[in-house]
Design an enzyme around this catalytic site. Structure first.
Site, PDB file in Angstrom:
ATOM      1  N   GLU A  86       0.810  -1.536  -0.157  1.00 47.31           N
ATOM      2  CA  GLU A  86       0.123   0.082   0.010  1.00 47.31           C
ATOM      3  C   GLU A  86       0.984   1.637  -0.561  1.00 47.31           C
ATOM      4  O   GLU A  86       1.586   1.317   0.735  1.00 47.31           O
ATOM      5  CB  GLU A  86      -0.891   0.070   1.134  1.00 47.31           C
ATOM      6  CG  GLU A  86      -2.163  -1.024   1.011  1.00 47.31           C
ATOM      7  CD  GLU A  86      -2.936  -0.382   2.036  1.00 47.31           C
ATOM      8  OE1 GLU A  86      -3.090   0.029   2.774  1.00 47.31           O
ATOM      9  OE2 GLU A  86      -3.974  -1.318   2.257  1.00 47.31           O
ATOM     10  N   ASP A 122      -5.668   9.385   9.468  1.00 41.47           N
ATOM     11  CA  ASP A 122      -5.032   9.178   9.854  1.00 41.47           C
ATOM     12  C   ASP A 122      -3.838   9.788  11.406  1.00 41.47           C
ATOM     13  O   ASP A 122      -4.748  11.537  11.018  1.00 41.47           O
ATOM     14  CB  ASP A 122      -3.565   9.477   8.861  1.00 41.47           C
ATOM     15  CG  ASP A 122      -3.871   9.116   8.022  1.00 41.47           C
ATOM     16  OD1 ASP A 122      -3.732   7.645   7.830  1.00 41.47           O
ATOM     17  OD2 ASP A 122      -3.890   9.016   6.324  1.00 41.47           O
TER      18      ASP A 122
END
Length: 271
Positions: free
Chosen positions: A49, A60
């Site tokens: 990824e 995040d």
């Protein structure tokens, strides 16, 4: 079958679990991204990824937010990330690459242009954090038309209806966020993950990868016992943040190899 499907089919046949590491493209040095991707593959990653840096990465935590900020400050863009994938493909034609990021850079490029350029670069999947499945049908169709798997997130709070919506349009694999909150947060509760996975697998016809909160071989192995694959990101970004530049790729490869050994043990136990 595409590369992601081939990878998971081979893992299932071998009784092994998938290892999906995440790094942010361009961090800490844009010139090192392709080298880091090769280090991940050589260490035993099944899928890579690759994070596309964005100025407002809402899902995040601080570790990956900092990595996005560093990459953006060094001029990393969606186009430069696609160029990295293309360079990786010069010598690696087998390891699937999934771009993970947010809708804004893709929409600025244009979804059709992105699909064309991503396919040409050798991208295998794309996970857009802020595309909910109920609004992503056309996007998913355009990705599949370009032989790119649209990958979606599920969470502990996902309803059966949301899981079913994802099951209708997802391909490649789904990414189960094992904790509420942002990446890199909290402590894992493997029993709660184990309790949720059957509901997902009964409604989603693709493998289930589990991420958020996985930090070492022990937690990776525990999660692998109850899932098809393990996704690890914040710990790798921290490793790159602290490693000496000349030793970063080797440190990455060593850490991934440790996780690979732990997961292979989990796979053998699960058979």
């Amino acid at each position: 079958m595409n590369r992601i499907q081939q990878t998971f089919a081979a893992l299932a046949e071998q009784g092994r679990k998938g290892l999906i590491p995440f790094i942010t493209a361009g961090d800490p040095d844009p010139a090192k991204t392709v080298e880091f991707m090769h280090a991940l593959a050589e260490g035993g990653a099944d899928v890579i990824e690759l994070g596309v840096p964005f100025s407002d990465p809402m899902a995040d935590g601080p570790v990956i937010q900092r990595s996005s900020e560093r990459a953006l400050a060094r001029g990393v863009t969606l186009k430069s990330v696609l160029a990295d994938v293309k360079r990786f493909r010069d010598t690696n034609q087998t390891t699937p690459v999934v771009l993970m990021g947010y809708a804004n850079p893709i929409e600025r490029m244009g979804v059709d242009a992105f699909a064309t350029e991503a396919q040409a670069a050798g991208v295998d999947g794309v996970l857009v954090v802020d595309y909910p499945p109920e609004e992503a049908g056309v996007f998913a169709e355009k990705m599949r038309a370009a032989q790119i798997d649209p990958i979606f997130l599920l969470a502990p709070t996902s309803t059966d209806e949301r899981i079913a919506d994802v099951g209708k349009i997802a391909s490649g694999y789904v990414y189960y966020v094992s904790l509420k909150g942002v990446t890199g947060a909290g402590n894992l509760d493997v029993s709660s993950i184990a309790g949720k996975i059957p509901a997902i697998k009964s409604r989603v016809p693709v493998p289930v990868g589990v991420g958020f909160g996985i930090r070492d071989a022990e937690t990776a192995r525990a999660v692998a016992e109850v899932s098809d694959a393990v996704v690890i990101g914040s710990r790798l970004v921290q490793l790159l943040e602290s490693a000496a530049p000349e030793g970063a790729a080797a440190a990455l490869k060593t850490f991934i190899a440790e996780l690979r050994a732990a997961l292979d043990g989990a796979g053998k136990t699960a058979r």
